[in-house]
Design an enzyme around this catalytic site. Sequence first.
Site, PDB file in Angstrom:
ATOM      1  N   SER A 257       1.046  -1.341  -0.016  1.00  0.00           N
ATOM      2  CA  SER A 257      -0.052  -0.090   0.657  1.00  0.00           C
ATOM      3  C   SER A 257       1.269   1.203  -0.096  1.00  0.00           C
ATOM      4  O   SER A 257       2.156   1.501   0.173  1.00  0.00           O
ATOM      5  CB  SER A 257      -1.122  -0.225   0.945  1.00  0.00           C
ATOM      6  OG  SER A 257       0.181   0.147   2.358  1.00  0.00           O
ATOM      7  N   LYS A 258       0.206   2.311  -0.096  1.00  0.00           N
ATOM      8  CA  LYS A 258       0.901   3.698  -0.026  1.00  0.00           C
ATOM      9  C   LYS A 258       1.885   4.037   0.649  1.00  0.00           C
ATOM     10  O   LYS A 258       3.112   4.697   1.155  1.00  0.00           O
ATOM     11  CB  LYS A 258       0.347   4.464  -0.231  1.00  0.00           C
ATOM     12  CG  LYS A 258      -0.768   5.073  -1.886  1.00  0.00           C
ATOM     13  CD  LYS A 258      -1.245   6.366  -2.276  1.00  0.00           C
ATOM     14  CE  LYS A 258      -2.050   6.339  -2.694  1.00  0.00           C
ATOM     15  NZ  LYS A 258      -2.961   7.213  -3.608  1.00  0.00           N
ATOM     16  N   ARG A 259       1.965   3.212   2.339  1.00  0.00           N
ATOM     17  CA  ARG A 259       2.621   3.417   3.201  1.00  0.00           C
ATOM     18  C   ARG A 259       3.966   2.672   2.911  1.00  0.00           C
ATOM     19  O   ARG A 259       4.979   2.947   3.837  1.00  0.00           O
ATOM     20  CB  ARG A 259       2.070   3.253   4.985  1.00  0.00           C
ATOM     21  CG  ARG A 259       1.783   2.035   4.169  1.00  0.00           C
ATOM     22  CD  ARG A 259       1.038   0.751   5.979  1.00  0.00           C
ATOM     23  NE  ARG A 259       1.018  -0.311   6.029  1.00  0.00           N
ATOM     24  CZ  ARG A 259      -0.335  -0.631   5.727  1.00  0.00           C
ATOM     25  NH1 ARG A 259      -1.081   0.062   5.078  1.00  0.00           N
ATOM     26  NH2 ARG A 259      -0.167  -2.473   5.960  1.00  0.00           N
ATOM     27  N   HIS A 260       3.760   1.886   2.127  1.00  0.00           N
ATOM     28  CA  HIS A 260       5.637   1.441   1.784  1.00  0.00           C
ATOM     29  C   HIS A 260       6.233   2.365   0.615  1.00  0.00           C
ATOM     30  O   HIS A 260       7.005   2.066  -0.023  1.00  0.00           O
ATOM     31  CB  HIS A 260       5.053  -0.301   1.603  1.00  0.00           C
ATOM     32  CG  HIS A 260       4.588  -0.630   1.796  1.00  0.00           C
ATOM     33  ND1 HIS A 260       3.170  -1.805   1.985  1.00  0.00           N
ATOM     34  CD2 HIS A 260       5.239  -1.733   3.008  1.00  0.00           C
ATOM     35  CE1 HIS A 260       2.659  -2.430   2.939  1.00  0.00           C
ATOM     36  NE2 HIS A 260       3.972  -1.942   3.566  1.00  0.00           N
TER      37      HIS A 260
END
Length: 486
Positions: A257-260
């Site tokens: 996801s975008k947190r990665h």
Amino acid sequence: MTKHNQEIVTRFAPSPTGFMHIGNLRTALYSWLLAKSQRGRFILRIEDTDQERFVPGAVEVIMDTLKITGLTYDEGPGVGGEHGPYIQSERKNIYRKYAEQLVASGHAYYCFCTPERLQSLHDANGIGGYDRHCRNMSAGEAAQRLAAGEPYVIRQKIPLEGETSYYDEVFGKITLANSDMQDQILLKADGFPTYNFAHVVDDHLMGVTHVVRGSEYLTSTPKYALLYDAFGWERPYYVHLPLLMGRGEDGKVSKLSKRHGAVSFQDLLAAGYLPQAVLNYIALLGWCPKDNNQEIFTLEELQQSFSVDAISKSPSIFDYDKLNWFNSEYIKALPPAEFAERALPQLKEICPDYVALDKLAALLHTRVNTFAEISGMVDFIAAKLPFDAALYTNKKNKTTPELCAKVLSDVRPLLAAAEWQNDKLFALLKDYAAASGVKAGAVMWAVRVAVARKGVTPGGATELLEVLGREESLARIDQALQELAE
């Protein structure tokens, strides 16, 4: 892989709800490879029946992505074909006939439950399911309510007992108890089909033989298999792909996801990655070529090597360090002129006029992982960095600020009279080192730190002198001598 004799037809059927997620691109790639490796057909279909989630411009992003990556489609928007239209919202009138057919055959039913009643079946956390309230309504009552104009949906009538199985080409036999499945909506009150219904109808009508999608659909597929059976249609072959995972800063692994980091194809392009490098890397996230350790593949080579039985069941971790390696290899393989064409606009924007940009581009060519790194690598050229006396102390080359000051003072007049060309400058400094008894590495270190004012640079001392030019290089050496004296 299961044997079959018919022409292989695959499809990529994204929803236009935003940018192209890397997981979606991998699905498109594997679907394309499966078809093309067997000389089959590849279809693009846009599944936009969820109008509330539609994002303007997203269809163009999907089509542009496939064009950029070379995943050409045989049928689809902008290309046409005998099974069009290829945008589901333009096929709205097709689905009702098939939904009504299921009602007539006893495999679906009209549901008149209001949104308020459906909401009451869920707890405070939104958890709950449909209680099949309208499932056993008589045909007469249903006809009366239809005639009265009551809003309704059409739901699939899932068997209440037994179990449903299907075979997946990657995960093998998958079985789900029918009691674990809900009577899902097939046709919504606005007349649009749900994804769960539309894709089954479209895959059948378009002759799709192999459905490639993420493994998150493994437990949903029994519902789709029941629909095929209800119509008397042949089920397609199913190919579910392993999950894509990301590793967080804490080391924990979770769904990508975008947190990665950047997880859309567009974000990766903006971050300086080459389309071919991204495609090559994601091809190996869940698939491994047989009988060789090859990592760098052209699209044609992937097409020749691909086989479904080499797809892994295990989740794959999206590793940005590995992607950087792939991208650096692709950048190194670019012809110098093509690299310069990509790098020079950025260099012109940030570097002063006196810089030899073509020579700077040549230095960067084999040293960058992504094009986005360029500005950070030439920050010392764009502007003089602050003085840092600690840089002049280097254990490997046994330098001290005092030794560096002596070296710079000695070579300054030699450089001023030299022919300003890398090989000539390099020979000059090597000769000085030999004559003075100072290690050549120490001489090069002193000069490089004086002109760059940083420890890590793209290129050695004399390469940087050539890039900066005589006047700027000597001015920086003079400034370094003054700072070291102070």
